[in-house]
Design a protein around this motif. Structure first.
Motif, mmCIF file in Angstrom:
data_model
loop_
_atom_site.group_PDB
_atom_site.id
_atom_site.type_symbol
_atom_site.label_atom_id
_atom_site.label_comp_id
_atom_site.label_asym_id
_atom_site.label_seq_id
_atom_site.Cartn_x
_atom_site.Cartn_y
_atom_site.Cartn_z
ATOM 1 N N GLU A 260 -3.588 -0.386 13.679
ATOM 2 C CA GLU A 260 -2.761 -1.490 13.202
ATOM 3 C C GLU A 260 -2.522 -1.360 11.702
ATOM 4 O OE1 GLU A 260 -6.313 -4.784 12.730
ATOM 5 O OE2 GLU A 260 -5.206 -4.661 14.624
ATOM 6 N N LEU A 261 -1.584 -2.152 11.197
ATOM 7 C CA LEU A 261 -1.217 -2.093 9.784
ATOM 8 C C LEU A 261 -2.399 -2.340 8.865
ATOM 9 C CD1 LEU A 261 2.241 -3.941 9.579
ATOM 10 C CD2 LEU A 261 1.779 -1.549 9.015
ATOM 11 N N GLY A 262 -3.241 -3.263 9.253
ATOM 12 C CA GLY A 262 -4.373 -3.620 8.411
ATOM 13 C C GLY A 262 -5.374 -2.495 8.236
ATOM 14 N N ASP A 263 -5.309 -1.487 9.109
ATOM 15 C CA ASP A 263 -6.250 -0.367 9.008
ATOM 16 C C ASP A 263 -5.815 0.651 7.956
ATOM 17 O OD1 ASP A 263 -7.771 -1.468 11.012
ATOM 18 O OD2 ASP A 263 -6.857 -0.269 12.604
ATOM 19 N N LEU A 264 -4.565 0.593 7.525
ATOM 20 C CA LEU A 264 -4.069 1.542 6.531
ATOM 21 C C LEU A 264 -4.669 1.239 5.164
ATOM 22 C CD1 LEU A 264 -0.312 1.620 7.593
ATOM 23 C CD2 LEU A 264 -2.032 3.374 8.049
ATOM 24 N N GLN A 265 -5.082 2.286 4.470
ATOM 25 C CA GLN A 265 -5.706 2.122 3.167
ATOM 26 C C GLN A 265 -4.793 2.659 2.066
ATOM 27 O OE1 GLN A 265 -8.718 0.522 2.815
ATOM 28 N NE2 GLN A 265 -8.528 0.163 5.030
ATOM 29 N N ASP A 266 -4.708 1.932 0.980
ATOM 30 C CA ASP A 266 -3.858 2.345 -0.143
ATOM 31 C C ASP A 266 -4.300 3.700 -0.696
ATOM 32 O OD1 ASP A 266 -1.835 2.033 -2.146
ATOM 33 O OD2 ASP A 266 -3.388 1.451 -3.567
ATOM 34 N N GLY A 267 -3.323 4.596 -0.876
ATOM 35 C CA GLY A 267 -3.603 5.910 -1.441
ATOM 36 C C GLY A 267 -4.129 6.928 -0.455
ATOM 37 N N LEU B 224 -0.681 7.201 14.568
ATOM 38 C CA LEU B 224 -1.099 7.708 13.262
ATOM 39 C C LEU B 224 -2.567 8.095 13.346
ATOM 40 C CD1 LEU B 224 0.363 5.388 10.462
ATOM 41 C CD2 LEU B 224 1.119 7.673 11.113
ATOM 42 N N TYR B 225 -2.899 9.221 12.697
ATOM 43 C CA TYR B 225 -4.276 9.695 12.710
ATOM 44 C C TYR B 225 -4.734 10.013 11.287
ATOM 45 C CZ TYR B 225 -3.350 10.474 17.699
ATOM 46 O OH TYR B 225 -3.020 10.314 19.015
ATOM 47 N N THR B 226 -6.043 9.975 11.072
ATOM 48 C CA THR B 226 -6.579 10.451 9.801
ATOM 49 C C THR B 226 -6.494 11.977 9.822
ATOM 50 O OG1 THR B 226 -8.827 10.499 10.705
ATOM 51 C CG2 THR B 226 -8.124 8.490 9.555
ATOM 52 N N GLY C 21 4.329 16.333 3.224
ATOM 53 C CA GLY C 21 3.957 14.924 3.263
ATOM 54 C C GLY C 21 5.020 14.056 2.623
ATOM 55 N N ARG C 22 5.158 12.861 3.132
ATOM 56 C CA ARG C 22 6.156 11.927 2.606
ATOM 57 C C ARG C 22 5.481 10.601 2.269
ATOM 58 N NH1 ARG C 22 11.533 12.063 3.201
ATOM 59 N NH2 ARG C 22 11.141 14.252 2.803
ATOM 60 N N LYS C 23 5.725 10.123 1.084
ATOM 61 C CA LYS C 23 5.144 8.857 0.646
ATOM 62 C C LYS C 23 5.886 7.691 1.306
ATOM 63 C CE LYS C 23 4.325 6.079 -3.514
ATOM 64 N NZ LYS C 23 4.471 6.033 -4.988
ATOM 65 N N VAL C 24 5.129 6.760 1.845
ATOM 66 C CA VAL C 24 5.702 5.581 2.493
ATOM 67 C C VAL C 24 5.000 4.348 1.947
ATOM 68 C CG1 VAL C 24 6.176 4.410 4.671
ATOM 69 C CG2 VAL C 24 6.146 6.908 4.594
ATOM 70 N N VAL C 25 5.770 3.337 1.589
ATOM 71 C CA VAL C 25 5.216 2.081 1.081
ATOM 72 C C VAL C 25 5.014 1.120 2.245
ATOM 73 C CG1 VAL C 25 5.570 0.120 -0.460
ATOM 74 C CG2 VAL C 25 6.345 2.409 -1.141
ATOM 75 N N LYS D 177 0.849 -1.187 0.000
ATOM 76 C CA LYS D 177 0.000 0.000 0.000
ATOM 77 C C LYS D 177 0.889 1.244 0.000
ATOM 78 C CE LYS D 177 -3.239 -2.465 3.022
ATOM 79 N NZ LYS D 177 -3.878 -2.468 4.375
ATOM 80 N N ASN D 178 0.471 2.247 -0.731
ATOM 81 C CA ASN D 178 1.174 3.524 -0.742
ATOM 82 C C ASN D 178 0.368 4.543 0.052
ATOM 83 O OD1 ASN D 178 3.446 2.928 -2.597
ATOM 84 N ND2 ASN D 178 1.805 2.552 -4.059
ATOM 85 N N VAL D 179 0.985 5.129 1.071
ATOM 86 C CA VAL D 179 0.313 6.139 1.882
ATOM 87 C C VAL D 179 1.188 7.384 1.950
ATOM 88 C CG1 VAL D 179 -0.861 4.384 3.262
ATOM 89 C CG2 VAL D 179 1.323 5.320 4.051
ATOM 90 N N VAL D 180 0.584 8.502 2.283
ATOM 91 C CA VAL D 180 1.312 9.755 2.469
ATOM 92 C C VAL D 180 1.174 10.156 3.934
ATOM 93 C CG1 VAL D 180 1.486 12.193 1.838
ATOM 94 C CG2 VAL D 180 0.941 10.485 0.096
#
Length: 238
Positions: A71-78, A60-62, A27-31, A13-16
């Protein structure tokens, strides 16, 4: 081949990620690769290094509502997230890099001093909480990190009306730059010449924060400042 032998790894997943309380950080992109990060803590450690956080990232917050990611599974791609230590989530317009907070607003929450040193030092108090920086005789410089061609320059707000303590300025630079070599001991111009006092700083100019090591002459401006001429000025000044 039996399907039992094919243990497909979850897709990356790619997140910023933004820094909590910093309206200037782009912002920094993190894979997010679960083969690389076996635990959420391991991912947070990587985020700490990636965004040059002065303190370890532990939450981490929205960005819009400040909902905590557990947790890791809560992170959404993009998607975009805000990294924080143990301090509270600071509600800013992260997705617009803080431009609205600095133009025509006096919201004390949005322009608070960050306890982690990501925003303004108390010695620049008179430049905060105002919709017009020019009204108080404030100006800004941009500062690169010595030898770092991955991180964009960070803003350095200064007040013409407040006497500048050079040691205090270096302490603020140390907090904001978070150099791998440690404390910032000198500030250099892009040609490598050293700045000896605050009176030499010029509004809108670019500088390099340097530790005990020698100044590294690199194409900071060419590689880290957008090529668009309109963006080569300090966009956060009215």
């Amino acid at each position: 081949m039996s399907s039992r032998g094919l243990a497909l790894a979850p897709p990356a997943k790619n997140v910023v990620v933004y820094r909590n309380g910093d309206p200037f950080f782009p912002g920094r992109k993190v894979v997010v690769n679960q083969r690389r990060f076996l635990t959420f803590e391991a991912f947070l450690n990587e985020v700490t290094k990636s965004i040059h956080a002065p303190l370890a990232v532990r939450n981490l917050y929205t960005p819009r509502h400040g909902h905590r990611v557990a947790e890791l599974g809560d992170l959404q791609d993009g998607c975009h997230y805000v990294a924080a230590g143990f301090e509270k989530f600071k509600k800013l317009n992260y997705l617009n890099h803080g431009r609205k907070e600095l133009r025509g607003t006096r919201n004390s929450e949005d322009l608070q001093v960050s306890t982690s040193g990501w925003l303004f030092s108390p010695i620049f108090h008179s430049c905060r909480n105002t919709g017009s920086s020019h009204a108080l005789g404030c100006f800004y410089c941009s500062v690169f990190r010595n030898g770092d061609l991955l991180s964009p320059p960070f803003p350095l707000p200064l007040s013409k009306s407040t006497p500048l303590q050079w040691d205090a300025l270096l302490a603020t630079l140390t907090e904001k730059a978070n150099l791998r070599s440690g404390a910032v001991n000198k500030l250099c111009r892009l040609d490598g010449t050293q700045v000896s006092g605050g009176e030499e700083l010029v509004n809108g100019d670019y500088y390099v924060a340097v530790g005990n090591e020698e100044y590294k002459k690199l194409p900071y401006f060419e590689l880290l400042v957008p090529q668009d001429s309109a963006c080569r000025t300090l966009w956060y000044i009215d």
